[in-house]
Design an enzyme around this catalytic site. Structure first.
Site, PDB file in Angstrom:
ATOM      1  N   GLU A 133      -1.219  -5.414   8.828  1.00  0.00           N
ATOM      2  CA  GLU A 133      -0.317  -4.783   9.803  1.00  0.00           C
ATOM      3  C   GLU A 133      -0.823  -4.942  11.234  1.00  0.00           C
ATOM      4  O   GLU A 133      -2.031  -4.882  11.487  1.00  0.00           O
ATOM      5  CB  GLU A 133      -0.198  -3.277   9.498  1.00  0.00           C
ATOM      6  CG  GLU A 133       0.476  -2.994   8.172  1.00  0.00           C
ATOM      7  CD  GLU A 133       0.715  -1.506   7.945  1.00  0.00           C
ATOM      8  OE1 GLU A 133       0.449  -0.684   8.859  1.00  0.00           O
ATOM      9  OE2 GLU A 133       1.164  -1.160   6.829  1.00  0.00           O
ATOM     10  N   LYS A 183      -1.160  -9.420   3.143  1.00  0.00           N
ATOM     11  CA  LYS A 183      -0.382  -8.907   4.288  1.00  0.00           C
ATOM     12  C   LYS A 183      -1.257  -7.945   5.075  1.00  0.00           C
ATOM     13  O   LYS A 183      -2.010  -7.160   4.473  1.00  0.00           O
ATOM     14  CB  LYS A 183       0.887  -8.204   3.795  1.00  0.00           C
ATOM     15  CG  LYS A 183       1.702  -7.561   4.917  1.00  0.00           C
ATOM     16  CD  LYS A 183       3.116  -7.233   4.501  1.00  0.00           C
ATOM     17  CE  LYS A 183       3.288  -5.900   3.809  1.00  0.00           C
ATOM     18  NZ  LYS A 183       2.845  -4.728   4.597  1.00  0.00           N
ATOM     19  N   ASP A 187       0.831  -1.208   0.000  1.00  0.00           N
ATOM     20  CA  ASP A 187       0.000   0.000   0.000  1.00  0.00           C
ATOM     21  C   ASP A 187       0.867   1.260   0.000  1.00  0.00           C
ATOM     22  O   ASP A 187       0.355   2.381  -0.062  1.00  0.00           O
ATOM     23  CB  ASP A 187      -1.033  -0.001   1.143  1.00  0.00           C
ATOM     24  CG  ASP A 187      -0.397  -0.100   2.521  1.00  0.00           C
ATOM     25  OD1 ASP A 187       0.845  -0.153   2.615  1.00  0.00           O
ATOM     26  OD2 ASP A 187      -1.165  -0.116   3.509  1.00  0.00           O
ATOM     27  N   SER A 188       2.209   1.070  -0.015  1.00  0.00           N
ATOM     28  CA  SER A 188       3.108   2.206  -0.271  1.00  0.00           C
ATOM     29  C   SER A 188       2.808   2.809  -1.637  1.00  0.00           C
ATOM     30  O   SER A 188       3.251   3.921  -1.935  1.00  0.00           O
ATOM     31  CB  SER A 188       4.579   1.752  -0.206  1.00  0.00           C
ATOM     32  OG  SER A 188       4.779   0.604  -1.007  1.00  0.00           O
ATOM     33  N   GLU A 247       9.635  -4.088  10.273  1.00  0.00           N
ATOM     34  CA  GLU A 247      10.046  -2.788   9.713  1.00  0.00           C
ATOM     35  C   GLU A 247      10.594  -1.888  10.820  1.00  0.00           C
ATOM     36  O   GLU A 247       9.928  -1.664  11.841  1.00  0.00           O
ATOM     37  CB  GLU A 247       8.841  -2.122   9.025  1.00  0.00           C
ATOM     38  CG  GLU A 247       9.228  -0.799   8.368  1.00  0.00           C
ATOM     39  CD  GLU A 247       8.205  -0.291   7.357  1.00  0.00           C
ATOM     40  OE1 GLU A 247       7.194  -0.988   7.109  1.00  0.00           O
ATOM     41  OE2 GLU A 247       8.420   0.816   6.824  1.00  0.00           O
ATOM     42  N   ASP A 298      -1.185  -6.118  -0.068  1.00  0.00           N
ATOM     43  CA  ASP A 298      -1.509  -5.494   1.221  1.00  0.00           C
ATOM     44  C   ASP A 298      -3.013  -5.307   1.386  1.00  0.00           C
ATOM     45  O   ASP A 298      -3.678  -4.755   0.490  1.00  0.00           O
ATOM     46  CB  ASP A 298      -0.863  -4.099   1.290  1.00  0.00           C
ATOM     47  CG  ASP A 298       0.428  -4.089   2.081  1.00  0.00           C
ATOM     48  OD1 ASP A 298       0.635  -4.989   2.922  1.00  0.00           O
ATOM     49  OD2 ASP A 298       1.228  -3.164   1.845  1.00  0.00           O
TER      50      ASP A 298
HETATM   51  O1  KIV Z   1       3.527  -1.080   1.607  1.00  0.00           O
HETATM   52  C1  KIV Z   1       4.699  -1.462   1.558  1.00  0.00           C
HETATM   53  O2  KIV Z   1       5.429  -1.231   0.602  1.00  0.00           O
HETATM   54  C2  KIV Z   1       5.216  -2.218   2.682  1.00  0.00           C
HETATM   55  C3  KIV Z   1       6.703  -2.407   2.749  1.00  0.00           C
HETATM   56  C4  KIV Z   1       7.335  -1.166   3.234  1.00  0.00           C
HETATM   57  C5  KIV Z   1       7.088  -3.572   3.559  1.00  0.00           C
HETATM   58  O3  KIV Z   1       4.490  -2.629   3.528  1.00  0.00           O
END
Ligand code: KIV
Length: 298
Positions: free
Chosen positions: A147, A145, A73-74, A214, A116
């Protein structure tokens, strides 16, 4: 008489936007699977991961030998220009996951795709998490994924019991940046380290087979990596002794226009192509020369 031109010509002529090959070539490698990742983990072979948000970069990363592609989600920051990841929607994650998967399918590529679950798409509880995870799995992801620790364990178990592989994410969790007060190293005090340990073990017990760590002090990440025998730790700013490493694509290509985080190396510095930079990343992670704890860790 000359043939009329057709719109779907399959000739090998150059195509203006054609960054992917017009026809797929035979697969070069065996697809990465959960058992293959577990074997790598058991053998101590470092697992490589990069973020990917579109078809072309996904195909190039796969060709460079990157085993896992994270549709992170970056993308909210690097693709959408948001200030953080909080504003990313499930629909946006679905769109980018489909793009990445299409790029891999077009090139018969073999990477393991992790998507994500964005902010707000699993926070109500396990049924909402299942519905959101189904959207990403149906878009072609192999794993989702999410968090956080503690409250997420029962969600992880619910998804894993339903056949959805899960990667957890501890330490700096960007979706909670406002609660954390910024992008800071986590787990520094004894109390914080002890909570992180508890969360990591609970997530492994719930069935998470990977956990991103992280911005966690390197000694703590190394300790967790030894302790978690069935859950591969993937570090980002967590030192060199994790089971694998992940970086944000734009960071490792040196196109982060802001301040480069300490844990990043710009692999374009000594490469002549994007693929070359990715190959250098894979090589450096596998041989253990990246990250360097004296420069990239805490
Ligand atoms: O969203 C993302 O790119 C991430 C990485 C920083 C691990 O969660």
């Amino acid at each position: 008489m000359s043939q009329p031109a057709t719109s779907n010509t399959t000739s090998a002529s150059a195509s203006p936007y054609g960054t992917l090959p017009p026809t797929s070539t035979p697969a070069q490698r065996k697809p990465i699977s959960l058992p293959r990742l577990a074997e790598m983990h058991q053998r101590g072979e470092k697992i490589t991961m990069l973020t990917a948000y579109d078809a072309t970069f996904a195909a190039v990363a796969d060709a460079a030998g990157v085993e896992c592609l994270l549709v992170g989600d970056s993308l909210g920051m690097v693709c959408q220009g948001l200030h953080n990841t909080v504003g990313v929607s499930l629909e946006t994650m679905r769109y980018h996951t489909e793009s990445v998967v299409r790029g891999l399918q077009r090139t018969q590529a073999t990477a393991w795709v992790i998507a994500d679950l964005p902010f707000g798409s699993y926070h109500e509880g396990r049924e909402q998490a299942l519905r959101s995870a189904a959207v990403l799995m149906q878009a072609g992801a192999h794993m989702v994924k999410l968090e956080g620790g503690g409250w997420t364990s029962e969600i992880v178990q619910f998804l894993v019991d339903r056949g959805i592989p899960v990667c957890a994410h501890l330490g700096l969790t960007p979706q909670t940046v406002h609660a954390l007060g910024g992008y800071r190293v986590q787990g520094k005090s004894d109390a914080a380290a002890s909570t992180l340990r508890q969360h990591a073990h609970a997530l492994q017990d719930a069935g998470a087979t990977m956990v991103v760590l992280e911005m966690v002090p390197a000694p703590l990440a190394a300790e967790l990596t030894k302790a978690l025998t069935h859950c591969a730790t993937i570090g980002i700013g967590a030192g060199k002794d994790t089971a694998g490493q992940v970086l944000v694509l734009h960071d490792m290509l040196g196109i982060n226009l802001g301040k480069m985080p300490r844990f990043v190396r710009n692999f374009m510095d000594s490469a002549s192509s994007v693929r070359g930079a990715m190959e250098a990343y894979v090589h450096a992670v596998k041989e253990g020369s990246f990250p360097d704890n004296s420069q990239h860790a805490w």
